[in-house]
Write a protein that holds these residues in place. Sequence first.
Motif, PDB file in Angstrom:
ATOM      1  N   ASP A 185     121.454  29.901 107.166  1.00 37.92           N
ATOM      2  CA  ASP A 185     122.376  29.837 108.417  1.00 37.92           C
ATOM      3  C   ASP A 185     121.602  30.983 109.482  1.00 37.92           C
ATOM      4  N   ASN A 186     121.413  30.488 110.683  1.00 39.70           N
ATOM      5  CA  ASN A 186     120.724  31.475 111.614  1.00 39.70           C
ATOM      6  C   ASN A 186     121.677  32.739 111.741  1.00 39.70           C
ATOM      7  N   SER A 187     122.717  32.981 111.559  1.00 37.34           N
ATOM      8  CA  SER A 187     123.304  34.115 111.604  1.00 37.34           C
ATOM      9  C   SER A 187     122.919  35.116 110.413  1.00 37.34           C
ATOM     10  N   LEU A 188     121.995  34.861 109.540  1.00 38.87           N
ATOM     11  CA  LEU A 188     121.431  35.629 108.675  1.00 38.87           C
ATOM     12  C   LEU A 188     120.131  36.365 109.254  1.00 38.87           C
ATOM     13  N   ALA A 189     119.794  35.815 110.515  1.00 43.99           N
ATOM     14  CA  ALA A 189     118.425  36.343 111.053  1.00 43.99           C
ATOM     15  C   ALA A 189     118.589  37.977 111.182  1.00 43.99           C
ATOM     16  N   PRO A 190     119.530  38.779 111.718  1.00 45.07           N
ATOM     17  CA  PRO A 190     119.473  39.920 111.808  1.00 45.07           C
ATOM     18  C   PRO A 190     119.148  40.637 110.387  1.00 45.07           C
ATOM     19  N   VAL A 191     119.803  40.090 109.227  1.00 46.17           N
ATOM     20  CA  VAL A 191     119.639  40.665 108.088  1.00 46.17           C
ATOM     21  C   VAL A 191     118.182  40.612 107.480  1.00 46.17           C
ATOM     22  N   ILE A 192     117.668  39.215 107.828  1.00 48.25           N
ATOM     23  CA  ILE A 192     116.259  39.124 107.548  1.00 48.25           C
ATOM     24  C   ILE A 192     115.244  39.938 108.314  1.00 48.25           C
ATOM     25  N   HIS A 193     115.465  40.254 109.350  1.00 48.44           N
ATOM     26  CA  HIS A 193     114.780  41.116 110.189  1.00 48.44           C
ATOM     27  C   HIS A 193     114.575  42.629 109.791  1.00 48.44           C
ATOM     28  N   ARG A 194     115.980  42.948 109.522  1.00 45.55           N
ATOM     29  CA  ARG A 194     116.297  44.402 109.061  1.00 45.55           C
ATOM     30  C   ARG A 194     115.294  44.514 107.864  1.00 45.55           C
ATOM     31  N   ILE A 195     115.575  43.821 106.769  1.00 46.00           N
ATOM     32  CA  ILE A 195     114.528  43.709 105.464  1.00 46.00           C
ATOM     33  C   ILE A 195     113.340  43.831 105.558  1.00 46.00           C
ATOM     34  N   LYS A 196     112.614  42.659 106.699  1.00 46.33           N
ATOM     35  CA  LYS A 196     111.365  42.802 106.874  1.00 46.33           C
ATOM     36  C   LYS A 196     110.769  43.860 107.454  1.00 46.33           C
ATOM     37  N   ASP A 197     111.634  44.674 108.437  1.00 45.61           N
ATOM     38  CA  ASP A 197     111.111  45.814 109.197  1.00 45.61           C
ATOM     39  C   ASP A 197     111.061  47.067 108.092  1.00 45.61           C
ATOM     40  N   PHE A 198     111.999  46.921 106.808  1.00 42.42           N
ATOM     41  CA  PHE A 198     111.697  47.965 106.053  1.00 42.42           C
ATOM     42  C   PHE A 198     111.085  47.702 104.711  1.00 42.42           C
ATOM     43  N   ASP A 199     110.240  46.295 105.010  1.00 40.29           N
ATOM     44  CA  ASP A 199     109.496  45.778 103.763  1.00 40.29           C
ATOM     45  C   ASP A 199     108.487  46.842 103.456  1.00 40.29           C
ATOM     46  N   PRO A 200     108.218  47.266 102.134  1.00 45.16           N
ATOM     47  CA  PRO A 200     107.464  48.167 101.920  1.00 45.16           C
ATOM     48  C   PRO A 200     105.852  47.508 101.706  1.00 45.16           C
ATOM     49  N   ASP A 201     105.740  46.225 101.694  1.00 41.17           N
ATOM     50  CA  ASP A 201     104.480  45.581 101.674  1.00 41.17           C
ATOM     51  C   ASP A 201     103.423  46.039 100.831  1.00 41.17           C
ATOM     52  N   LEU A 202     103.868  46.375  99.474  1.00 41.12           N
ATOM     53  CA  LEU A 202     103.170  47.202  98.405  1.00 41.12           C
ATOM     54  C   LEU A 202     102.665  46.242  97.399  1.00 41.12           C
ATOM     55  N   ASN A 203     101.199  46.503  97.563  1.00 43.20           N
ATOM     56  CA  ASN A 203     100.204  45.534  96.689  1.00 43.20           C
ATOM     57  C   ASN A 203     100.140  46.590  95.247  1.00 43.20           C
ATOM     58  N   TYR A 204      99.857  46.154  94.208  1.00 40.40           N
ATOM     59  CA  TYR A 204      99.518  46.925  92.841  1.00 40.40           C
ATOM     60  C   TYR A 204      98.633  48.073  93.015  1.00 40.40           C
ATOM     61  N   GLY A 205      97.306  47.641  93.854  1.00 41.25           N
ATOM     62  CA  GLY A 205      96.389  48.808  93.994  1.00 41.25           C
ATOM     63  C   GLY A 205      96.763  49.938  94.623  1.00 41.25           C
ATOM     64  N   GLN A 206      97.827  49.679  95.749  1.00 35.84           N
ATOM     65  CA  GLN A 206      98.448  50.596  96.596  1.00 35.84           C
ATOM     66  C   GLN A 206      99.241  51.464  95.674  1.00 35.84           C
ATOM     67  N   PHE A 207     100.180  50.743  94.789  1.00 30.68           N
ATOM     68  CA  PHE A 207     101.223  51.487  94.029  1.00 30.68           C
ATOM     69  C   PHE A 207     100.478  52.239  92.956  1.00 30.68           C
ATOM     70  N   ILE A 208      99.425  51.854  92.321  1.00 31.80           N
ATOM     71  CA  ILE A 208      98.897  52.948  91.347  1.00 31.80           C
ATOM     72  C   ILE A 208      98.024  53.943  92.079  1.00 31.80           C
ATOM     73  N   PHE A 209      97.544  53.916  93.198  1.00 30.53           N
ATOM     74  CA  PHE A 209      96.812  54.939  93.883  1.00 30.53           C
ATOM     75  C   PHE A 209      97.934  55.827  94.231  1.00 30.53           C
ATOM     76  N   ASP A 210      98.950  55.327  94.713  1.00 32.59           N
ATOM     77  CA  ASP A 210     100.142  56.395  95.178  1.00 32.59           C
ATOM     78  C   ASP A 210     100.448  57.361  94.383  1.00 32.59           C
TER      79      ASP A 210
END
Length: 260
Positions: A204-229
């Motif tokens: 439902d379109n009313s979920l849009a604010p939740v989706i955008h909020r989650i994407k704004d905080f998305d760590p976008d972490l790949n495995y290479g970045q994870f291990i080098f962290d």
Amino acid sequence: MKLLISLYHFILTNIFPVIFIFLVFDGTVRGVVFCVWFLFWTLSYLYIDKIILFFLGAIEIIENDFQELFQQFKSETYKRFEKQPKIYLYSGKAQKCFIFESRGEWSIVLDRKLAAELDAVSTKALVEYLVTYKKTSAPWRITKSLGIVVLTMGAIYSFWSKILLLDTNSKVFKVVSLFSLALFRPFFDAALAFGRSAPKLECDNSLAPVIHRIKDFDPDLNYGQFIFDHLQENINPKSMMISYMESFPVIENAVLKRSF
């Protein structure tokens, strides 16, 4: 399909332990060790969702805490002929939501900040989406696959910090953790072979604010970045594992319904 995936996971996770047991032990001791290992593996696989919840630091909540959320789940699961899930909260870096399923039971895990910001409209839309998502095979697949990876990561960290007593912020711990996780990457990729794909479902379109909020905080972490962290100045293995788990999408793949 579930039986084939379970068999695949059984073979994948038992190749090296079984070889080790047969090389190191003999006679009756070998049989006892093998039985103990098989029992440990079976229980871990059955309750792998509980292991993930443990590493997330998730705490189960009751209806009095979030009445609107529970009422929506009661209504939606009744309409869809589904069991009502247990609901947990955890504290993470991203405002995430997880669905875990094992033993015919399923659980919803929400980030505390996300749960606190839900209103009645977004709660209803979120519950509808999560119940729809649960009816696919994705929650079971990701629970089993991610659980194997998380359990292995926990074992690696525990080996270096609790058995060899290395300080988690020492250079030695950081280096050996980095190399251990790098060596296990092929195993993790194999374990996640059936758990990476997440369906794109309409919501439902009313979920849009939740989706955008989650994407704004998305760590976008790949495995290479994870291990080098692990080479950063101050690290917390548990926090890093949570960040890794948060990189797996659930609501992020939701597709808003087109309005005509």
